[in-house]
Enzyme design. Structure first.
Site, PDB file in Angstrom:
ATOM      1  N   GLN A 221      37.937  44.260  25.210  1.00 61.91           N
ATOM      2  CA  GLN A 221      37.611  44.056  26.622  1.00 61.91           C
ATOM      3  C   GLN A 221      38.068  45.247  27.458  1.00 61.91           C
ATOM      4  O   GLN A 221      37.772  45.310  28.647  1.00 61.91           O
ATOM      5  CB  GLN A 221      38.296  42.782  27.137  1.00 61.91           C
ATOM      6  CG  GLN A 221      37.765  41.518  26.497  1.00 61.91           C
ATOM      7  CD  GLN A 221      38.434  40.258  27.013  1.00 61.91           C
ATOM      8  OE1 GLN A 221      38.888  39.444  26.227  1.00 61.91           O
ATOM      9  NE2 GLN A 221      38.499  40.068  28.331  1.00 61.91           N
ATOM     10  N   ARG A 368      40.249  33.363  30.629  1.00 60.23           N
ATOM     11  CA  ARG A 368      39.348  33.220  31.769  1.00 60.23           C
ATOM     12  C   ARG A 368      40.126  32.900  33.042  1.00 60.23           C
ATOM     13  O   ARG A 368      39.818  31.947  33.774  1.00 60.23           O
ATOM     14  CB  ARG A 368      38.325  32.127  31.487  1.00 60.23           C
ATOM     15  CG  ARG A 368      37.058  32.332  32.304  1.00 60.23           C
ATOM     16  CD  ARG A 368      35.954  31.440  31.859  1.00 60.23           C
ATOM     17  NE  ARG A 368      34.737  31.779  32.571  1.00 60.23           N
ATOM     18  CZ  ARG A 368      33.522  31.467  32.148  1.00 60.23           C
ATOM     19  NH1 ARG A 368      33.362  30.826  31.025  1.00 60.23           N
ATOM     20  NH2 ARG A 368      32.457  31.783  32.841  1.00 60.23           N
ATOM     21  N   CYS A 369      41.138  33.708  33.270  1.00 57.16           N
ATOM     22  CA  CYS A 369      41.932  33.463  34.480  1.00 57.16           C
ATOM     23  C   CYS A 369      42.711  34.707  34.811  1.00 57.16           C
ATOM     24  O   CYS A 369      42.981  35.520  33.954  1.00 57.16           O
ATOM     25  CB  CYS A 369      42.825  32.262  34.272  1.00 57.16           C
ATOM     26  SG  CYS A 369      44.546  32.564  33.950  1.00 57.16           S
ATOM     27  N   GLU A 738      35.827  33.501  36.462  1.00 56.22           N
ATOM     28  CA  GLU A 738      36.823  32.556  35.952  1.00 56.22           C
ATOM     29  C   GLU A 738      37.071  31.378  36.888  1.00 56.22           C
ATOM     30  O   GLU A 738      37.755  30.422  36.494  1.00 56.22           O
ATOM     31  CB  GLU A 738      38.115  33.295  35.676  1.00 56.22           C
ATOM     32  CG  GLU A 738      38.653  33.975  36.899  1.00 56.22           C
ATOM     33  CD  GLU A 738      39.707  35.001  36.576  1.00 56.22           C
ATOM     34  OE1 GLU A 738      39.624  35.617  35.514  1.00 56.22           O
ATOM     35  OE2 GLU A 738      40.607  35.170  37.393  1.00 56.22           O
TER      36      GLU A 738
END
Ligand code: CDP
Length: 784
Positions: A221, A368-369, A738
């Site tokens: 990522q 996802r945060c 997110e």
């Protein structure tokens, strides 16, 4: 307001179909496991069956004799190259391959390289490892007990305590609690879970002995950051490293850290001089890479009798597993958890977090945060509901009474964040209307009379996304800006490269829309390229919904530089002064004489064929964007559940999600992001837990135990939006990817607790399985 371009141009606000999907739906994606290089060989990990054990010996003789086996690397081999340990992203170090001890089940012990992956796996079975079992520490609450086994022999400090971190005004908060007539407390666990992306982690390391260039195809990522870390840790000159992240099948934070498999593949390729592929299995992914959450939290709220909140006090124990490998900015030991005051106007607040080691896999990734915001949002939204119940107030009314009001933005929270913009009541009102809240409450009353269980749960969350700004945010010392480079070709088409890296978010479409918006070049004429460190400008990558706030902003800023140059060229072509020119999407025209104009395509051609004297040829620009602040998207989610008394099964009947991410680039993509995140939130709330037995055996290590929601379990998502632009972002956007994962768990849990509140239920920890609910019903005498 953002000017709307024509559908042919396809700028911001157009729901254009995702460019990347044509290759994905034809099976033409190119993932790391699709990479096949001449002479490529395969690596397989030998892993520990024990959670805590002394490593007495490793015998590789039998394995080496298996035909096709090329090499077996152990921790001792790596130690000779000073690579047995590697730095984590958070001031700790982590074993690449075990030396001395193993500290969690499935820890990497040896790396077998063979001509094919089956031989490598078979040979791994033949590696004989002798272990001496040690007492296992699973419960984080016991980590600092005097009789707890000390896990990390390598540390000077003989303790399992990693850090204590606190923020806010403890004295003022305590004072508010002493004087408060109303108080509420909730103990809530944001359980250990795993992002479980469709594609597991993996790499192909290809060291070319002739050119001394190392190419690593990586599920990354953050390709640039990984290149720098490979250079710093491995001692390979950075210009000789190329990290290539091809298509990625979901990251969700799982693909931010550097894993031992990557390092071993690189070492094996450096040693053997051939490409080495390592792809982890599903179980390896679930058992050993980047877990998320594992926050054990207590929130207390002090309020007055009328239900106006005054102070928030939060105490949290964070289970980091065997190494502190939390992937988060270095100034934040507990990530952005201090956004825990949420959407509410507290006068005072105090938050403290202690981190501990246990015999579990490391990670602490931002699933996802934005670095622990899901935990924070869950806690405050649960606590608000508990207090509303205590005061016998409707949870929607209670929220309205305590929201930060729109005229208070920019708003400084008592824990130090400055929210850029917000209108929480606006989003909640819209969600209440969409769901038909009043009628639902009436229906609930009727159902209760008949003994039926129905609940309505609200979550009015605030997110914080878009790290930097660079003055506060860095990862491993690298400042958190991000970048975009745009090149316009002579025929008016363009290629853009970014420091971010899509893992399914649709960047190839949305970044092109930003260029279309800013330059009037149709989005279909713009190619977006990410994930190649040899060509893309340096950036920190994609996680924590930072792409739109950082590289998205950089794209607009680079396009604006190009527009400035285009204006000079247009003035030259139209034989007028720049001051006489006006811009309208895709062209400059002479004020008062709109027929005298030059399109961006004509200008692009002139940039290579008819350049004004003194001006450089070409039409390109790069921008490194350092955001002045985070952006603070928000939303209001309402969940309606029915509970089956016989089985304890919770059925999500309705779910309304109103999101506000400021100005939207592509509403269809945003909706897709919301659907995906809500589905993950559903899974966390009802299905998912990476659990351990008392011996440290992972209980959620396969997809038979760690459940992924299918279309059968997933309800219909009803989405809506409000628009409160970010005042500091170049085109008023905030991140969104997110938000649904951050905001939804509390809505699900609040709905279940609401359904059971008349029975005296105040909280149930996630995952809320039918078994758990049934036990509560039995305890409360609802079922016998
Ligand atoms: O960093 P990441 O791409 O995961 O998150 P994001 O910036 O929230 O973007 C997720 C997707 O939604 C991207 O394709 C964005 O371009 C898109 N998006 C949008 O269309 N409008 C916004 N205001 C925010 C994101």
């Amino acid at each position: 307001m953002i000017a709307k371009t024509s559908p042919e141009v396809g700028g911001m606000g157009h729901p254009i179909k995702r460019k990347e999907d044509s290759r994905f739906i034809q099976g033409k994606g190119n993932y790391v496991d699709d990479v096949r290089l001449p002479g490529m060989v395969y690596g397989h990990m030998v892993r520990s069956p024990y959670a805590h054990a002394r490593l007495k010996s490793i015998n590789t003789e039998k394995a080496k004799q298996l035909p096709g086996v090329l090499a077996i690397i152990t921790g001792e081999d790596l130690a000779k190259a000073n690579l047995a340990w590697m730095p984590t992203l958070f001031f700790d170090k982590q074993m690449v391959l075990a030396t001395g001890k193993v500290l969690f089940q499935a820890q990497e012990v040896a790396f077998v390289v063979a001509e094919d992956q089956y031989t490598a796996a078979d040979a791994a079975e033949l590696v004989e490892v002798e272990y001496e079992e040690l007492p296992v520490l699973v419960d984080p609450h016991k980590a600092t007990d005097p009789d707890a086994p000390i896990l990390r022999d390598d540390r000077e400090e003989k303790s399992n305590h990693i850090f204590h971190w606190e923020v806010g005004d403890r004295a003022a908060t305590d004072r508010d609690f002493q004087n408060a007539p109303v108080k509420a407390t909730v103990h809530a666990i944001s359980q250990r879970c795993h992002p479980a992306p469709l594609e597991t982690c993996g790499c192909v390391a290809d060291f070319n002995k002739a050119t001394e260039k190392l190419t690593v195809y990586l599920t990354s990522q953050a390709p640039h950051a990984h290149r720098t870390l490979f250079a710093l840790v491995g001692g390979i000159p950075e210009q000789n490293i190329r990290v290539l992240s091809p298509d990625i099948g979901g990251g969700f934070g799982n693909k931010v850290p550097i894993y031992p498999g990557y390092v071993c593949a690189v070492v094996a390729s450096l040693t053997l001089g051939v490409p080495v592929k390592w792809i982890e299995t599903r179980s390896e992914n679930l058992q050993s890479t980047g877990f998320a959450r594992d926050y054990h939290m207590t929130a207390e709220i002090a309020a007055d009798k009328n239900g106006k909140v005054k102070a928030l006090r939060v105490k949290t124990l964070a289970d980091h597993g065997a190494f502190n490998a939390a992937a988060q900015p270095t100034k934040f030991p507990a990530g952005l958890f201090s956004v825990c005051t949420g959407s509410y106007d507290f006068e005072n607040s105090f938050c403290e977090v202690d981190g501990v080691y246990t015999n579990k896999a490391p990670g602490g990734i931002a699933y996802r945060c934005s670095f622990r915001i899901t935990e924070a949002a869950y806690l405050i939204e649960r606590a608000i509901d508990v207090l509303a119940a205590e005061l016998k107030m409707d949870p929607a009314e209670f929220r309205r009474k305590n929201f930060i009001q729109p005229d208070k933005f920019p708003y400084k929270t008592p824990l130090g964040w400055t929210y850029d913009s917000g209108n929480y009541e606006g989003a909640l009102d819209k969600a209440l209307e969409m769901v038909g809240y009043r009628e639902l409450r009436k229906e609930q009353e009727e159902k209760r009379k008949k003994g039926e269980l129905m609940g309505i749960g609200i979550s009015s969350f605030t997110e914080a996304v878009g790290a930097g700004p660079a003055h506060t945010f860095d990862i491993a010392g690298i400042k958190m800006f991000d970048s975009a480079e745009i090149r316009v070709h002579p025929t008016g088409k363009a290629i853009c490269r970014m420091g971010t890296k899509s893992q399914g978010q649709g960047h190839e479409t949305t970044y092109a829309q930003i260029v279309a918006q800013e330059l009037g070049i149709p989005a279909s004429d713009v190619i977006i390229e990410e994930g190649d460190t040899d060509t893309a400008p340096y950036g920190l990558g994609t996680y924590a919904s930072r792409s739109t706030p950082t590289s998205g902003a950089a794209t607009a800023m680079a396009a604006r530089k190009i527009r400035d140059k285009a204006k000079e060229i247009a003035a030259h072509l139209l034989e007028c002064s720049e001051a006489d020119l006006e811009w309208e999407t895709g062209k400059f025209f002479v004020k008062g004489a709109p027929s005298k104009s030059k399109t961006i395509q004509e200008i692009a051609f002139a940039a290579y064929t008819n350049i004004p004297e003194g001006l450089e040829a070409g039409l390109e620009a790069v921008n490194y964007y350092d955001p002045p602040n985070l952006t603070f998207p928000f939303g209001a989610y309402i969940c309606v559940v029915d509970i089956d008394k016989g089985t304890g099964e919770v059925k999500v009947r309705r779910f309304v999600a109103v999101d506000d991410c400021g100005n939207v680039i592509n509403p269809m993509i945003v909706e897709g992001q919301i659907h995906g995140g809500l589905t993950e939130g559903l899974a966390i709330a009802f299905m998912q837990l990476i659990d351990y037995d008392e011996n440290g055996n992972v209980q959620g290590g396969t997809l038979m135990d760690y459940l992924i929601p299918t279309a059968v379990e997933t309800p219909h998502w009803e989405t809506g939006s409000t628009c409160t632009p970010s005042p500091h972002h170049p085109f008023g956007a905030k991140g969104v990817g997110e938000s649904p994962n951050v905001g939804s768990p509390a809505a699900f849990v609040n709905a279940v607790v609401d359904a059971l509140s008349h029975l005296g239920v105040k909280h149930i920890d996630m995952p809320i399985t039918p078994w758990k609910v049934w036990k509560v019903l039995k305890e409360k005498g609802v079922v016998s």
